[in-house]
Design a protein around this motif. Structure first.
Motif, PDB file in Angstrom:
ATOM      1  N   TYR A  41     -32.574  19.784 -22.365  1.00 40.95           N
ATOM      2  CA  TYR A  41     -31.115  19.760 -22.378  1.00 40.95           C
ATOM      3  C   TYR A  41     -30.564  21.111 -21.949  1.00 40.95           C
ATOM      4  N   CYS A  79     -33.143  22.587 -30.145  1.00 41.49           N
ATOM      5  CA  CYS A  79     -33.353  21.189 -30.485  1.00 41.49           C
ATOM      6  C   CYS A  79     -34.325  21.186 -31.662  1.00 41.49           C
ATOM      7  N   LEU A  85     -29.810  18.064 -31.273  1.00 42.70           N
ATOM      8  CA  LEU A  85     -29.321  19.229 -30.544  1.00 42.70           C
ATOM      9  C   LEU A  85     -28.532  20.084 -31.515  1.00 42.70           C
ATOM     10  N   CYS A 100     -30.369  13.244 -31.032  1.00 42.95           N
ATOM     11  CA  CYS A 100     -30.756  12.810 -29.693  1.00 42.95           C
ATOM     12  C   CYS A 100     -31.088  11.322 -29.762  1.00 42.95           C
TER      13      CYS A 100
END
Length: 146
Positions: A41, A79, A85, A100
């Protein structure tokens, strides 16, 4: 560039426009890896990006969309092993954890729900604990999970 745990080349993060999605704007260089789900991410001034472990872009949430605009005020930190996250608000000294989803196709709904909940909880905390310039000075305040 993506490297394996043995230091071998594994791919590149693709699907970002060199100018429009540049992490140099706002100096947003952080990435977070979800090792369990094999995802990567990145959050910058333009979007929240999600890639597969090989660097194929699977999702981009545009921060010009009013549903995600609040993300511009956050910094991506990490994370968690549980697949959340972790974001920190740049001025309000609050942390947001976004689960997530099992499918990256559901990331948009998950983020939208998390931001809606964050706004409600932030308002509640602000009324209850009355921060001074967004500094939470009351040391008796309990830790709330947003």
């Amino acid at each position: 560039m993506l490297l394996s745990d043995k230091g071998e080349f594994a791919g590149r993060l693709g699907g970002m426009h060199l100018h429009r999605d540049s992490p140099f704007t706002g100096h947003c260089f952080e990435i977070a890896a979800d090792a369990v789900r094999e995802r990567i991410y990145h959050l910058n001034q333009y979007g929240l990006f999600a890639w597969t472990a090989t660097g194929v872009r699977a999702q981009r949430l545009d921060l010009e969309d009013k549903r995600y605009k609040l993300l511009k005020h956050f910094k991506l930190v990490d994370c968690t092993p549980a697949g959340e996250l972790v974001l920190v608000h740049r001025t309000q000294h609050l942390m947001l954890r976004i689960p997530c989803p099992a499918s990256l196709g559901d990331l948009d709904h998950t983020v939208e729900d998390a931001l809606r909940s964050y706004a409600k909880e932030r308002t509640f905390l602000k009324r209850q604990w009355r921060p001074v310039n967004w500094h939470w000075t009351d040391s008796t305040a309990p830790l709330h999970r947003l």
